[in-house]
Enzyme design. Sequence first.
Site, PDB file in Angstrom:
ATOM      1  N   ASN A  84       0.862  -1.180   0.000  1.00 14.13           N
ATOM      2  CA  ASN A  84       0.000   0.000   0.000  1.00 14.13           C
ATOM      3  C   ASN A  84       0.902   1.235   0.000  1.00 14.13           C
ATOM      4  OD1 ASN A  84      -1.789   2.078   0.527  1.00 14.13           O
ATOM      5  ND2 ASN A  84      -2.106   1.528   2.676  1.00 14.13           N
ATOM      6  N   TRP A  85       0.973   1.887  -1.131  1.00  9.06           N
ATOM      7  CA  TRP A  85       1.898   3.031  -1.265  1.00  9.06           C
ATOM      8  C   TRP A  85       1.334   4.314  -0.674  1.00  9.06           C
ATOM      9  CZ3 TRP A  85       3.718   2.567  -7.083  1.00  9.06           C
ATOM     10  CH2 TRP A  85       4.319   1.313  -7.268  1.00  9.06           C
ATOM     11  N   LYS A  86       0.097   4.278  -0.238  1.00 10.19           N
ATOM     12  CA  LYS A  86      -0.570   5.466   0.313  1.00 10.19           C
ATOM     13  C   LYS A  86      -0.430   6.648  -0.676  1.00 10.19           C
ATOM     14  CE  LYS A  86       0.628   3.701   4.807  1.00 10.19           C
ATOM     15  NZ  LYS A  86       0.444   3.871   6.208  1.00 10.19           N
ATOM     16  N   HIS A 124      -9.320   1.196   5.291  1.00 12.52           N
ATOM     17  CA  HIS A 124      -8.004   1.373   5.914  1.00 12.52           C
ATOM     18  C   HIS A 124      -8.176   2.313   7.114  1.00 12.52           C
ATOM     19  CE1 HIS A 124      -3.854   2.625   6.513  1.00 12.52           C
ATOM     20  NE2 HIS A 124      -3.493   1.545   5.849  1.00 12.52           N
ATOM     21  N   GLU A 142      -6.527   4.712   8.151  1.00 12.04           N
ATOM     22  CA  GLU A 142      -6.339   6.140   7.853  1.00 12.04           C
ATOM     23  C   GLU A 142      -7.620   6.723   7.273  1.00 12.04           C
ATOM     24  OE1 GLU A 142      -2.799   5.749   5.478  1.00 12.04           O
ATOM     25  OE2 GLU A 142      -1.691   5.150   7.265  1.00 12.04           O
ATOM     26  N   GLU A 188      -4.993  -4.951  10.971  1.00  7.94           N
ATOM     27  CA  GLU A 188      -3.974  -3.916  11.080  1.00  7.94           C
ATOM     28  C   GLU A 188      -4.161  -3.132  12.376  1.00  7.94           C
ATOM     29  OE1 GLU A 188      -2.119  -2.809   7.142  1.00  7.94           O
ATOM     30  OE2 GLU A 188      -3.835  -1.494   7.370  1.00  7.94           O
ATOM     31  N   GLY A 222       2.783   2.408  10.443  1.00  9.55           N
ATOM     32  CA  GLY A 222       3.709   3.520  10.214  1.00  9.55           C
ATOM     33  C   GLY A 222       4.477   3.945  11.443  1.00  9.55           C
ATOM     34  N   SER A 248       3.781  -2.134  10.140  1.00 10.91           N
ATOM     35  CA  SER A 248       5.244  -2.146  10.215  1.00 10.91           C
ATOM     36  C   SER A 248       5.843  -3.509   9.861  1.00 10.91           C
ATOM     37  CB  SER A 248       5.717  -1.668  11.586  1.00 10.91           C
ATOM     38  OG  SER A 248       5.303  -0.337  11.804  1.00 10.91           O
ATOM     39  N   GLY A 306       2.905  -1.122   4.228  1.00  6.35           N
ATOM     40  CA  GLY A 306       2.889   0.288   3.862  1.00  6.35           C
ATOM     41  C   GLY A 306       4.289   0.774   3.540  1.00  6.35           C
ATOM     42  N   GLY A 307       4.927   1.406   4.504  1.00  3.44           N
ATOM     43  CA  GLY A 307       6.221   2.058   4.306  1.00  3.44           C
ATOM     44  C   GLY A 307       7.250   1.204   3.573  1.00  3.44           C
TER      45      GLY A 307
HETATM   46  C1  PEP Z   1      -0.507   0.239   5.911  1.00  2.00           C
HETATM   47  O1  PEP Z   1      -0.423   1.312   5.351  1.00  2.00           O
HETATM   48  O2  PEP Z   1      -1.509  -0.467   5.741  1.00  2.00           O
HETATM   49  C2  PEP Z   1       0.578  -0.202   6.774  1.00  2.00           C
HETATM   50  C3  PEP Z   1       0.481  -1.352   7.378  1.00  2.00           C
HETATM   51  O3  PEP Z   1       1.650   0.654   6.874  1.00  2.00           O
HETATM   52  P1  PEP Z   1       3.085   0.303   7.518  1.00  2.00           P
HETATM   53  O4  PEP Z   1       3.550  -1.004   6.937  1.00  2.00           O
HETATM   54  O5  PEP Z   1       3.963   1.446   7.137  1.00  2.00           O
HETATM   55  O6  PEP Z   1       2.889   0.193   8.999  1.00  2.00           O
END
Ligand code: PEP
Length: 260
Positions: free
Chosen positions: A11-13, A101, A103, A175, A181, A221, A242-243
């Site tokens: 997930n590149w956000k 999500h 966010e 999640e 993040g 993460s 994500g990251g």
């Molecule tokens: C996400 O954006 O769904 C996520 C899990 O981010 P990260 O891996 O950066 O925690």
Amino acid sequence: MAERTPVIAGNWKMHRDHLEAIQLVQKLAYHLEAADYEGQEVVVCPSFVCLRSIQTLIQSDRLPLALGAQNCHPEDEGAFTGEVSPPMLQRLDVTYVIAGHSERRALFGESDEIVNAKVAAILRHGMRPILCVGETKEEREAGTAVDVVVSQLRGSLAGIDIALDNAEEVVVAYEPVWAIGTGLTATPEDAQEMCAAVRTELASLYDQAISDRIRVQYGGSVKPGNVKTLMGQPDIDGALVGGASLSSEDFALIVGHRRD
Ligand code: PEP
């Protein structure tokens, strides 16, 4: 118990424009070996404006990657300025769509009801939802994490018909909000416990055979150093990343975690 094909999604956000996105996918493809795609699905979820470019790249280079979107509107069309509909995504060969999500729940006020309408629309248009659920730090500390996740699941799946033959098309991503993040990761045991609770709830909403086929990812993460133990848990069938998915090297290490 049914064999489930793991699914690892990046997930590149709101990162990477379409030129950067092309480069990222090209580099990812360079780092991955044919065996890395075997027995698991690899998905990239760039922003809407990159979807057409990545669709074309996947097609022209015959990459065994699936395309995902990060969100959609539940309606097929209409006066919803700035929104993108499921049929538009489907026409771009999008396979997966992230729904709910944290966010979007926290920053854009998405309720379970809205997420529910999105999940229904995604399935109606032949795509696969990645339904996100997860508790906040306060909810975990108060001991209500399982209740919160179960209630999100019930609300987001209300009235959604899942049969044995389409159960593999539904993905739930557990999640924990406090792990997204932040560099904090749920321990493999805690992540497993919650993913097992998700599966128990899915069995009560549907039945055991259907629940056994639904893929349950962990997200929060996920990094090259922790993916193996997380994915080694019996109820964890993949990762929502994500990251670390913004680095082609790191995402390739995550996808290629079975190599050694
Ligand atoms: C996400 O954006 O769904 C996520 C899990 O981010 P990260 O891996 O950066 O925690």
